[in-house]
Scaffold this motif. Structure first.
Motif, PDB file in Angstrom:
ATOM      1  N   ALA A 603       0.822  -1.209   0.000  1.00  0.00           N
ATOM      2  CA  ALA A 603       0.000   0.000   0.000  1.00  0.00           C
ATOM      3  C   ALA A 603       0.859   1.264   0.000  1.00  0.00           C
ATOM      4  O   ALA A 603       0.583   2.226  -0.739  1.00  0.00           O
ATOM      5  CB  ALA A 603      -0.931  -0.007   1.206  1.00  0.00           C
ATOM      6  N   GLY A 604       1.891   1.275   0.834  1.00  0.00           N
ATOM      7  CA  GLY A 604       2.747   2.462   0.902  1.00  0.00           C
ATOM      8  C   GLY A 604       3.458   2.736  -0.401  1.00  0.00           C
ATOM      9  O   GLY A 604       3.559   3.897  -0.833  1.00  0.00           O
ATOM     10  N   ARG A 605       3.946   1.683  -1.039  1.00  0.00           N
ATOM     11  CA  ARG A 605       4.605   1.888  -2.341  1.00  0.00           C
ATOM     12  C   ARG A 605       3.600   2.367  -3.390  1.00  0.00           C
ATOM     13  O   ARG A 605       3.930   3.194  -4.247  1.00  0.00           O
ATOM     14  CB  ARG A 605       5.291   0.596  -2.777  1.00  0.00           C
ATOM     15  N   GLY A 606       2.369   1.850  -3.346  1.00  0.00           N
ATOM     16  CA  GLY A 606       1.353   2.304  -4.293  1.00  0.00           C
ATOM     17  C   GLY A 606       1.054   3.783  -4.136  1.00  0.00           C
ATOM     18  O   GLY A 606       0.948   4.521  -5.127  1.00  0.00           O
ATOM     19  N   VAL A 607       0.919   4.245  -2.888  1.00  0.00           N
ATOM     20  CA  VAL A 607       0.670   5.676  -2.651  1.00  0.00           C
ATOM     21  C   VAL A 607       1.873   6.507  -3.091  1.00  0.00           C
ATOM     22  O   VAL A 607       1.725   7.608  -3.646  1.00  0.00           O
ATOM     23  CB  VAL A 607       0.337   5.921  -1.168  1.00  0.00           C
ATOM     24  N   ALA A 608       3.089   5.989  -2.869  1.00  0.00           N
ATOM     25  CA  ALA A 608       4.290   6.707  -3.306  1.00  0.00           C
ATOM     26  C   ALA A 608       4.294   6.871  -4.828  1.00  0.00           C
ATOM     27  O   ALA A 608       4.579   7.960  -5.346  1.00  0.00           O
ATOM     28  CB  ALA A 608       5.542   5.959  -2.851  1.00  0.00           C
ATOM     29  N   HIS A 609       3.967   5.803  -5.533  1.00  0.00           N
ATOM     30  CA  HIS A 609       3.944   5.891  -6.999  1.00  0.00           C
ATOM     31  C   HIS A 609       2.882   6.881  -7.472  1.00  0.00           C
ATOM     32  O   HIS A 609       3.086   7.605  -8.453  1.00  0.00           O
ATOM     33  CB  HIS A 609       3.675   4.510  -7.603  1.00  0.00           C
ATOM     34  N   LEU A 610       1.749   6.911  -6.796  1.00  0.00           N
ATOM     35  CA  LEU A 610       0.703   7.868  -7.159  1.00  0.00           C
ATOM     36  C   LEU A 610       1.200   9.300  -7.001  1.00  0.00           C
ATOM     37  O   LEU A 610       1.016  10.134  -7.901  1.00  0.00           O
ATOM     38  CB  LEU A 610      -0.530   7.627  -6.290  1.00  0.00           C
ATOM     39  N   THR A 611       1.840   9.608  -5.885  1.00  0.00           N
ATOM     40  CA  THR A 611       2.313  10.977  -5.669  1.00  0.00           C
ATOM     41  C   THR A 611       3.460  11.332  -6.614  1.00  0.00           C
ATOM     42  O   THR A 611       3.576  12.478  -7.053  1.00  0.00           O
ATOM     43  CB  THR A 611       2.772  11.156  -4.211  1.00  0.00           C
ATOM     44  N   ILE A 612       4.308  10.352  -6.931  1.00  0.00           N
ATOM     45  CA  ILE A 612       5.405  10.614  -7.868  1.00  0.00           C
ATOM     46  C   ILE A 612       4.861  10.965  -9.250  1.00  0.00           C
ATOM     47  O   ILE A 612       5.407  11.819  -9.957  1.00  0.00           O
ATOM     48  CB  ILE A 612       6.347   9.390  -7.943  1.00  0.00           C
ATOM     49  N   TYR A 613       3.762  10.330  -9.628  1.00  0.00           N
ATOM     50  CA  TYR A 613       3.228  10.512 -10.978  1.00  0.00           C
ATOM     51  C   TYR A 613       2.183  11.619 -11.084  1.00  0.00           C
ATOM     52  O   TYR A 613       1.686  11.886 -12.187  1.00  0.00           O
ATOM     53  CB  TYR A 613       2.634   9.193 -11.486  1.00  0.00           C
ATOM     54  N   LEU A 614       1.844  12.266  -9.989  1.00  0.00           N
ATOM     55  CA  LEU A 614       0.884  13.370 -10.075  1.00  0.00           C
ATOM     56  C   LEU A 614       1.359  14.498 -10.998  1.00  0.00           C
ATOM     57  O   LEU A 614       0.569  15.037 -11.781  1.00  0.00           O
ATOM     58  CB  LEU A 614       0.570  13.909  -8.680  1.00  0.00           C
TER      59      LEU A 614
END
Length: 758
Positions: A603-614
């Motif tokens: 979950a944490g990595r998924g949220v990190a990828h989301l914020t990186i790609y915003l």
């Protein structure tokens, strides 16, 4: 190579996968059953007859009989239909009174391929329906004062206008050239730190030519066999004929293979790092579909795209392929592109040789080759710890930073360049004037004054005009038959033959449509001569020609811009592929780091990828559409809600896939080459109505299938989340499923790692 599973999958399995997927996608070469919404405000026998004609059209299918135009627009936005027909009140009454009631056919031109088929089907069906529904009194009209000009298109090459014949012939080499480049780079780059580069150079006796030739020669033989089997399958199984010179194509395919193997090797020798070199190779080969002139003709590109395409061997190979395989031209006609292809092959081979010679002389291979131990990156417990650790990995790893941060920016600027001129203008045509009259001169002047066409040559015979088409000096030939002026003055309709080449279907439609529009404009001018354009005499003449006024109106991307059509969907695919590759690259390192629970880590990595790609989302969905002039009609919060779900689903899929890769560069190798087949299973470039169910089901595996449909409809068509419910729910399902799969995969990988350490 025989002991390298990744190499075997890349060289053998990926081409077979691409061939099967594309063959299944294009197995229905004729597009049928495109959805039509009918808005009938007359509800008469005549209007019902019009609807029946539409339903009888092989390319169309009535999916809704809406009460209002607003309902029809909702159908267009949601994808329920590609077109809509509006039949006005009092249609039957005006038809019987010969008032030429107007019937309007709307078609969604955001989906350019389907829109072209739908508009053609609507034109034929509505014109035939209006003629059949006309009153019997029209059977004996008053003698016409002047005849009409009617363009009649005759197809010279690809007469069936078979989309599959054109696309399959070009797309399979397109996929192969990417695989060849990656395989050449992997073959050389895997010697760095994975095997022993010093032993490789020692086996070659320190000779750079021997080192490269020995390394790449097996790949030349393998890919040559694959490329030579392909036309046999196309002709034997799919009945797509090969018309050209076989030795020329064999030699051209060898040059293509050697050039891209050399290019892949060169990029590795420059980067001296396998993952970085593969990323550079992807940058070269991924956008080649556009730069090779397959999707959009080179003559319509801007200066940068034309110059860059000239440096790509694929562009010249495609020219030879279409001239030989599709048209069957003499070998001499392909001499120039063959010479350029040979020159580029020599150039890239020489550069690779010079680079490896420089590295040998500087003794770089003697100091390199010691395997590096994988870095252990321990993360703090919980979702927050996994989030911060993933950010550190992205910022601290050169390859990951390039893929996550730089690649979306580079692709956003680089990928759209071939398409930015949007529409084709001043396409060259040849005109054969066999009448030599005032009317024929008017026809030539009208064609030349058209924005879409340019009279490039005036040959004396059709044989000379055909030679101009074969040599690329013209895309069509228009013949003005003898007696044109005489027959017009007698009130006889005159057919103007248009001989066109359907090798490039986008050019074919633009050329045929431009000629038809110019001829129609001249006909209207001739009819109105001597009277007001809106006067009773002109109206009577028009009523004698056609009992109803059939108006075809494009909506969404009304000018038919190619960039507005293809780039928004391609941006979504770029987001998925770069994120998938980047996540899969880092997953193994994240699992090796330990720390924290598995569920919290995923979950944490998924949220990190989301914020990186915003920032990439904002760039692709808001900034670049305004820069390039694409329509942006969507509500931003709804747009980002769907896009965020798409990124999460992609992140979890990447994490699930990444557990199977023992080395980070394997993700680039195996995921990059599958991009093009994925794009054609989404139902955007090739309509879903023509794609078999098995291919549609396969496409649904990837989040990009739902994302392209949903994001394009929200951003370019102004749809709401409610109108793209299927995409919204589909992405939710994939997010949940892939989150569970990522957790299970991480658990299995952790257990194996613990057993190996024990």
């Amino acid at each position: 190579m025989l002991h390298d599973r990744v190499a075997l999958i890349l060289i053998f399995a990926v081409p077979l996968f691409a061939f099967l997927v594309l063959t299944i996608v294009f197995s229905h070469s004729v597009i049928r059953g495109l959805g039509v919404t009918v808005v009938d405000e007359d509800r008469s026998d005549a209007s019902h007859a019009v609807a029946e004609y539409i339903a009888a059209s092989p390319s169309l299918r009535i999916v809704d009989r809406s009460a209002t135009l607003s309902d029809a627009v909702a159908d267009l936005r949601s994808g329920k239909s590609i077109s809509a027909v509006y039949i006005p009140p009092n249609f039957e009454r005006d038809l019987q009174a010969q008032r030429r009631p107007q019937v309007v056919g709307f078609y969604n031109q955001q989906f350019l391929t389907a829109a072209g088929i739908a508009s053609s089907g609507l034109s034929d069906a509505l014109s035939a329906a209006a003629a059949a529904a006309a009153p019997a009194s029209r059977a004996a009209p008053a003698p016409a004062s002047i005849g009409t000009l009617v363009s009649e298109t005759i197809t010279l090459v690809n007469p069936q206008k078979n989309y599959a014949q054109f696309l399959l012939r070009t797309l399979l080499p397109m996929v192969l050239h990417a695989i060849i480049t990656l395989a050449g780079g992997y073959s050389v780059g895997s010697e760095f730190r994975r095997r022993n580069a010093r032993e490789w150079i020692a086996c070659a006796g320190g000779n750079p030519i021997v080192a490269l030739a020995g390394k790449l020669a097996p790949l030349v033989g393998i890919f040559a066999s694959i490329m030579w089997v392909e036309p046999l399958l196309l002709e034997g199984v799919l009945e797509i004929p090969f018309k050209g010179d076989l030795p020329m194509m064999i030699a051209s395919s060898l040059l293509l293979i050697v050039s891209y193997l050399s290019l892949g090797a060169l990029l590795q020798l420059v980067a001296r790092d396998l993952a970085t070199g593969l990323g550079l190779a992807g940058l070269f080969v991924s956008p080649a579909f556009g730069y090779a002139g397959v999707g959009f003709p080179i003559s319509g590109m801007n200066a940068f795209a034309q110059c860059w395409s000239a440096a790509l061997p694929l562009r010249w190979y495609m020219s030879i392929l279409l001239e030989q395989a599709a048209r069957g031209l003499p070998v001499s006609e392909s001499a120039f592109p063959f010479a350029v292809l040979a020159g580029l092959t020599a150039l890239y081979g020489t550069l690779a040789w010079l680079r490896i010679r420089s590295l040998i002389r500087s003794h770089w291979f003697e100091t390199d080759g010691a395997p590096k131990q994988p870095e252990v990156d321990a993360s703090s417990p919980g979702v927050g710890g996994a989030f911060l650790a993933e950010w550190r990995r992205v910022l601290g790893n050169r390859s990951a930073f390039t893929i996550f941060v730089l690649a979306p920016l580079i692709y956003g600027i680089y990928y759209p360049q071939p398409y930015l001129n949007q529409i084709l203008r001043k396409l060259p045509i040849a005109v054969v004037d066999n009448d030599m009259s005032d009317i024929s001169r008017q026809i030539v002047e009208t064609l030349d004054a058209s924005g879409a066409l340019r009279v490039a040559s005036r040959p004396q015979t059709l044989a000379e005009a055909r030679a101009d088409i074969d040599r690329g000096r013209a895309f069509a030939a228009v013949e003005v038959p003898p007696g044109t002026e005489r027959d017009l003055l007698k009130g006889i309709n005159v057919h103007i033959p248009v001989y066109a080449d359907a090798t490039y279907l986008f050019i074919f439609r633009s050329t045929a449509g431009g000629v038809a529009a110019a001829i129609g404009s001249l006909t209207s001018e001739l009819i109105s001569r001597g009277g007001r354009a809106d006067g009773s005499l002109v109206k009577a003449k028009l009523a004698a020609i056609s009992p109803a006024d059939v108006l075809l109106q494009p909506v969404f991307n009304p000018v038919g811009g190619y960039a507005s059509y293809i780039v928004p969907a391609a941006f979504t695919l770029i987001l998925q592929q770069t994120l998938l590759i980047g996540v899969a690259m880092l997953t193994r390192a994240a699992l090796n780091g330990g720390g924290g629970g598995i569920v919290a880590g995923v979950a944490g990595r998924g949220v990190a990828h989301l914020t990186i790609y915003l920032p990439a989302l904002a760039l692709y969905l808001i900034v670049l559409p305004h820069v390039y002039g694409f329509s942006t009609l969507g509500d931003v919060p709804q747009l980002f809600a769907l896009a965020s779900l798409f990124l999460l689903a992609t992140s979890f899929l990447g994490q699930a896939i990444g557990t199977a890769f023992t080395r980070p560069e394997n993700a680039t190798l195996l995921l990059l080459a599958t991009s093009l087949p994925q794009f054609f299973t989404t139902g955007f470039a090739w309509p879903r109505e023509a794609i078999p169910d098995v291919a549609l089901v396969f496409g649904r595996i990837f989040p990009v299938d739902f994302a392209i449909d949903g994001l394009v409809r929200i951003n370019q068509l102004g749809a709401s989340l409610w109108e793209v419910t299927s995409s919204w729910l589909g992405l939710w399902c994939l997010t949940v499923v892939y989150f569970g799969l990522a957790v299970i995969s991480a658990f299995v990988a952790k257990k194996r790692l613990a057993n190996a350490q024990a």
